[in-house]
Design an enzyme around this catalytic site. Sequence first.
Site, short mmCIF file in Angstrom:
data_model
loop_
_atom_site.label_atom_id
_atom_site.label_comp_id
_atom_site.label_asym_id
_atom_site.label_seq_id
_atom_site.Cartn_x
_atom_site.Cartn_y
_atom_site.Cartn_z
N ALA A 13 89.48 -13.38 57.20
CA ALA A 13 88.54 -14.00 58.36
C ALA A 13 88.34 -12.39 59.08
CB ALA A 13 89.06 -15.16 59.28
N GLY A 14 87.67 -11.45 58.72
CA GLY A 14 87.58 -10.20 59.19
C GLY A 14 86.55 -10.26 60.23
N ARG A 18 83.87 -2.38 62.40
CA ARG A 18 83.89 -0.90 61.90
C ARG A 18 83.44 -0.47 60.89
NH1 ARG A 18 90.05 0.15 63.99
NH2 ARG A 18 89.89 -1.98 63.51
N GLN A 81 88.78 -20.71 59.42
CA GLN A 81 89.53 -20.60 60.98
C GLN A 81 88.01 -20.50 61.69
OE1 GLN A 81 91.06 -16.77 61.78
NE2 GLN A 81 92.31 -17.66 63.19
N GLY A 86 94.14 -15.41 66.20
CA GLY A 86 95.38 -14.69 65.83
C GLY A 86 95.77 -15.15 64.40
N ASP A 111 92.14 -7.38 53.68
CA ASP A 111 91.64 -5.88 53.75
C ASP A 111 92.91 -5.03 53.55
OD1 ASP A 111 93.56 -6.20 55.79
OD2 ASP A 111 91.98 -5.42 57.35
N GLU A 161 103.84 -5.94 68.74
CA GLU A 161 102.45 -5.18 68.60
C GLU A 161 102.35 -4.01 69.47
OE1 GLU A 161 100.06 -6.25 66.34
OE2 GLU A 161 101.99 -7.04 65.71
N TYR A 355 65.48 5.62 23.42
CA TYR A 355 65.89 4.40 24.41
C TYR A 355 65.81 3.36 23.23
CZ TYR A 355 65.21 0.23 27.00
OH TYR A 355 65.72 -1.10 27.40
N ASN A 375 60.40 -2.54 24.32
CA ASN A 375 60.87 -3.92 24.11
C ASN A 375 60.00 -4.77 25.42
OD1 ASN A 375 61.85 -2.26 26.21
ND2 ASN A 375 63.88 -3.75 26.31
#
Length: 454
Positions: A13-14, A18, A81, A86, A111, A161, A355, A375
Amino acid sequence: MTTRSCLAVILAAGEGTRMKSNLPKVLHKIAGLEMVGHVMNTARAAGADALAVVIGSGAEHVRAAVAAFSDGDEIPEAFTQEERLGTAHAVLATRPAIERGYDDVLVMFGDTPLVAPEALSALRARLSGGVDVAIMGFRTDRPNGYGRLIENKGVLAAIREDKDCSEEERRITFCNAGMMAIAGRHAIDLLDSIGNQNAKGEYYLTDIVEVANQKGLSVAAVEASFEDALGINNRAELAEAEAIWQSRRRFQLMLDGVTLIAPETVYLSYDTDIGADTVVEPNVWFGPGVRVGEGAQIHAFCHFEGAVIEAGAEIGPFARLRPQARIMENAKIGNFCEVKKSRIEPGAKVPHLAYIGDAVVGEKANIGAGTITCNYDGFNKHRTEIGAGAFIGTNSSLVAPLTIGAGAYVASGSVVTDDVPDDALVFGRARQATKEGRGREMREKLEAAKKAGK
Ligand code: UD1
Ligand code: CA
């Protein structure tokens, strides 16, 4: 091989801002496959029996990509989600899947596409050894932004974190890769016990370490490589991951017996398959769906997509093979040729400037330079069939639908609109007219006119 059952939960669920893209982050591709596809493949390679992918609300593109990834009867399940609260909250979006009951629950990120199956298997091995939560860690000189693994007397005490770290903790270089394996029987209880008292007010999956310790469960960190942990947040990191992926795959192909003269100039797709003793010269692009047999020669500067090149065939330099081109054994496609949706049968040659589309070129037939299968009439594609051993003179236009029989000869410069029987000779061009002396007469006339200022 472990016989423990395993659910892989893949967080996808990014936010993806960026990437500066309209495309959700996990749908950006590495080696022609969406990142989330790589992660799903790796989960399977690590022994996952079921895949639960967490997507953001409205991420219909991602849902479709996940659904397209079914393998036989097992379709990965997508869970939404609704609010981004979180990583722990995201994992709990798959509650119904976890509640089905698995020995191991693997958590992966959509990711983080380069994680190796071995790194995940190492986490699972700790669970089968009795650990309840196994965290993937890695070491880096640039730990900024990552959660730190806080160890206390050799025990993993917590993951902090970056934003919540003290000055001292910030200097720790053993970081959280984000992925982990959780004993299935404790997973729901552990996840439900995580709160959101932190700098971001999010439910952090990383708090699972402290929660597990409080409950008297055992936690361990397992070290993986930096590449395993490489998360993609922008296009520069995407290119970095692509480069790592490419060099790994080239290396493997070379160990498997393929000669790459200048490996760093050959681009492979996730599914490129090349047989032993094939030589690939510099600057060749393999798009998705390309298979090359053994002992083929791929000369420099070729571009392939969805094509099959069989054993002993010779291609290029500067050839383009498009989807459904099948170049059979010992056939040859030379420079500046394009082949699409056509079968070039064994030993046939298309040596230069041609071709070939929607066609069959029979065994050992020879196609002269400048030959074009016409063709397309602007609405429909039509087929051309050229029999075994036929010889098509240079600069011929073969106007499809058309059949040219085995052993037939087509004179150079022909425009062929009607079927040609086996062994026939066909001229489809104006007859040559030669006028003795008329060249000189014309030159004199033009010269005189110029002098007279006309
Ligand atoms: C996360 C880890 C951090 C680790 C780093 C490694 C947490 C709390 N932190 O931080 O310790 O060092 O990865 O790259 O886990 N996601 C959702 N829903 C959410 C939030 C996140 O699906 O509500 C997904 C994201 O799309 C992403 C993954 O979870 O795939 C990680 O989230 P992200 O916000 O990138 O976490 P980091 O800050 O990188
Ligand atoms: Ca991240």
